[in-house]
Design a protein around this motif. Structure first.
Motif, short mmCIF file in Angstrom:
data_model
loop_
_atom_site.label_atom_id
_atom_site.label_comp_id
_atom_site.label_asym_id
_atom_site.label_seq_id
_atom_site.Cartn_x
_atom_site.Cartn_y
_atom_site.Cartn_z
N ILE A 270 0.79 -1.24 0.05
CA ILE A 270 -0.17 0.10 -0.13
C ILE A 270 0.98 1.07 -0.02
CG2 ILE A 270 -1.70 1.36 1.36
CD1 ILE A 270 -2.93 -1.13 2.29
N ASP A 271 0.77 2.15 -1.01
CA ASP A 271 1.43 3.46 -0.96
C ASP A 271 0.34 4.59 -0.91
OD1 ASP A 271 3.96 2.56 -1.27
OD2 ASP A 271 3.85 2.29 -3.37
N GLY A 272 0.67 5.78 -0.86
CA GLY A 272 -0.11 6.72 -1.15
C GLY A 272 0.57 8.13 -0.39
N PRO A 273 -0.08 9.19 -0.47
CA PRO A 273 0.43 10.50 0.02
C PRO A 273 0.14 10.48 1.46
CG PRO A 273 -1.80 10.92 -1.18
CD PRO A 273 -1.47 9.59 -1.28
N SER A 274 0.70 11.62 2.02
CA SER A 274 0.74 11.69 3.53
C SER A 274 -0.86 12.05 4.12
CB SER A 274 1.23 13.14 3.99
OG SER A 274 2.84 12.93 3.46
N VAL B 264 -6.45 23.97 10.46
CA VAL B 264 -6.47 22.97 9.47
C VAL B 264 -5.72 23.36 8.12
CG1 VAL B 264 -7.94 21.65 7.68
CG2 VAL B 264 -9.00 22.53 10.10
N ALA B 265 -5.67 24.76 8.06
CA ALA B 265 -4.80 25.37 6.80
C ALA B 265 -3.40 24.87 6.91
CB ALA B 265 -5.27 26.86 6.56
N ALA B 266 -2.94 25.05 8.13
CA ALA B 266 -1.28 24.84 8.41
C ALA B 266 -1.13 23.51 8.44
CB ALA B 266 -1.12 25.29 9.75
N THR B 267 -2.18 22.42 8.72
CA THR B 267 -1.92 21.06 8.56
C THR B 267 -1.91 20.77 7.11
OG1 THR B 267 -3.19 20.88 10.76
CG2 THR B 267 -2.86 18.87 9.24
N ARG B 268 -2.87 21.38 6.57
CA ARG B 268 -2.92 21.01 4.94
C ARG B 268 -1.66 21.47 4.29
NH1 ARG B 268 -7.77 22.18 0.49
NH2 ARG B 268 -6.40 21.94 -1.44
N ALA B 269 -0.99 22.49 4.59
CA ALA B 269 0.21 23.01 3.97
C ALA B 269 1.42 22.17 4.39
CB ALA B 269 0.56 24.58 4.22
N ASP B 270 1.32 21.52 5.60
CA ASP B 270 2.47 20.66 5.90
C ASP B 270 2.35 19.42 5.12
OD1 ASP B 270 3.77 22.07 8.06
OD2 ASP B 270 2.91 20.81 9.43
N LEU B 271 1.10 18.76 5.05
CA LEU B 271 0.72 17.47 4.19
C LEU B 271 1.26 17.84 2.91
CD1 LEU B 271 -2.78 16.38 5.55
CD2 LEU B 271 -0.48 15.40 6.00
N GLU B 272 0.76 18.81 2.23
CA GLU B 272 1.19 19.23 0.68
C GLU B 272 2.57 19.45 0.46
OE1 GLU B 272 -2.93 20.65 -0.96
OE2 GLU B 272 -1.64 22.17 0.05
N ARG B 273 3.18 20.05 1.46
CA ARG B 273 4.70 20.39 1.49
C ARG B 273 5.57 18.96 1.22
NH1 ARG B 273 8.14 19.33 5.17
NH2 ARG B 273 10.08 19.94 5.15
N ARG B 274 5.32 17.85 2.32
CA ARG B 274 5.73 16.46 2.24
C ARG B 274 5.33 15.87 1.02
NH1 ARG B 274 5.11 12.49 6.03
NH2 ARG B 274 3.30 13.26 7.16
N ASP B 275 4.36 15.83 0.67
CA ASP B 275 3.98 15.29 -0.87
C ASP B 275 4.68 15.81 -1.99
OD1 ASP B 275 1.88 14.07 0.61
OD2 ASP B 275 -0.02 15.00 -0.28
N ARG B 276 5.06 16.93 -1.94
CA ARG B 276 5.52 17.62 -3.06
C ARG B 276 7.05 17.04 -3.19
NH1 ARG B 276 3.12 22.40 -2.16
NH2 ARG B 276 4.80 22.82 -0.76
N LEU B 277 7.62 16.99 -1.93
CA LEU B 277 9.13 16.51 -1.82
C LEU B 277 8.99 14.95 -2.00
CD1 LEU B 277 10.24 18.33 1.25
CD2 LEU B 277 10.97 19.04 -0.90
N ASP B 278 8.39 14.31 -1.46
CA ASP B 278 8.26 12.79 -1.80
C ASP B 278 7.80 12.37 -3.01
OD1 ASP B 278 8.72 12.71 1.05
OD2 ASP B 278 6.71 12.38 1.58
N SER B 279 7.01 13.34 -3.83
CA SER B 279 6.70 12.92 -5.14
C SER B 279 7.76 13.42 -6.21
CB SER B 279 5.26 13.44 -5.58
OG SER B 279 4.56 12.93 -4.45
N SER B 280 8.68 14.14 -5.83
CA SER B 280 9.48 14.88 -6.72
C SER B 280 11.06 14.79 -6.68
CB SER B 280 9.47 16.24 -6.91
OG SER B 280 9.96 16.84 -5.44
N ARG B 281 11.28 13.66 -5.52
CA ARG B 281 12.69 13.21 -5.38
C ARG B 281 13.27 12.29 -6.75
NH1 ARG B 281 10.59 9.54 -0.52
NH2 ARG B 281 10.16 7.99 -1.69
N ALA B 282 14.69 12.19 -6.70
CA ALA B 282 15.24 11.30 -7.81
C ALA B 282 14.82 10.19 -7.79
CB ALA B 282 16.44 11.87 -8.21
#
Ligand code: ATP
Ligand SMILES: Nc1ccn([C@H]2C[C@H](O)[C@@H](COP(=O)(O)O)O2)c(=O)n1
Length: 237
Positions: A14-18, A176-194
């Motif tokens: 099982i995979d998926g975003p934060s 909730v907005a700060a929590t969402r920003a944290d999740l989205e930041r981690r998703d961006r990094l985890d989905s764009s690494r080499a």
């Protein structure tokens, strides 16, 4: 065990975003079918905790790579009481802290860190298969790298808003907005690494849980597991 096929030795990837519900779903499915459970995110978090605790500069990939062999990370795979320890110390609480969460994407982008942890994850899978029950493994590269041949491969998603609402409730914050920003930041990094980025590839079923409660999601996944067990039994007959 299911009605017709045995889940013995089965691997569920099982995979998926934060915050999409991977851990809760995986634990629920593992409990329902007597399987083990491996939280690979907790392994990257444990490694990150050790780096921070030992003064390693986590933003320096060479420093992380040079230190990666030093900690001994041990995972307990009982879904009712999963454990994570580093050099014999229980770090279950520490690895969920802000500092680790802010740094874990940087550490997990280091190829040597991934190499070591992927090898440990494959050993845990082999042990679970040898010893019988099978295992549910969740993370970011399980369907693509760690266990691409698993008979059940799922990509669990939910909208960013639903994930932020769920996580905010869990950690009891009204922001909730700060929590969402944290999740989205981690998703961006985890989905764009080499190396081994989070990706949905063909052969993996996407399960959008936005409008579903946890029991509904677990029931859906248990059905998929039972179906795979029946298909395997039919193929063997
Ligand atoms: N289908 C669902 N409906 C409502 N809440 C859910 C659902 N699935 C999970 N949750 C809740 O959402 C929160 C995040 O779930 P969980 O920790 O399982 O996600 P995750 O994908 O493993 O997160 P991370 O990647 O950050 O480890 C938890 O509080 C969990 O109880
Ligand atoms: N297989 C994995 C599992 C996790 N990671 C990284 C990326 C995540 O941001 C971090 C923490 O995981 P979580 O506890 O949120 O599931 O660990 C990874 O790169 N590969």
């Amino acid at each position: 065990m299911s009605g017709q096929g045995s889940t013995e030795g089965i691997v569920i990837a099982i995979d998926g975003p934060s915050g999409s519900g991977k851990s809760s779903t995986s634990k629920g499915v593992a409990k329902a079918r007597g399987l083990r459970y491996l939280d690979t995110g907790a392994m990257y978090r444990a490694l990150t905790w050790w780096m921070l605790d030992n003064g390693v500069d986590v933003e320096d990939p060479a420093a992380v790579a040079a230190a990666v062999d030093r900690p001994v990370i041990t995972m307990g795979t009982d879904p009712a009481a999963p454990t994570v320890s580093v050099d014999g110390r229980d770090v279950a609480a520490e690895i969920r802290g802000r500092e680790v969460t802010a740094s874990v994407s940087a550490v997990s982008a280091v190829p040597r860190a991934r190499e070591l942890l992927v090898a440990a994850q494959r050993e845990a899978i082999d042990a679970a298969r040898r010893e019988g029950p099978g295992i549910v493994v969740e993370g970011r590269d399980i369907t693509t790298v760690v266990a691409p041949d698993a008979p059940v491969k799922l990509f669990v998603t939910a909208s960013a808003e639903a994930r932020a609402q769920r996580r905010s409730k869990e950690i009891r914050t009204g922001d909730v907005a700060a929590t969402r920003a944290d999740l989205e930041r981690r998703d961006r990094l985890d989905s764009s690494r080499a190396h081994s980025p989070l990706t949905l590839t063909s052969g993996t079923a996407e399960l959008d849980t936005t409008g579903l409660d946890l029991d509904e999601v677990v029931a859906l996944v248990v059905d998929l597991v039972d179906e795979a067990a029946r298909a395997a039994a039919t193929a063997r007959a």
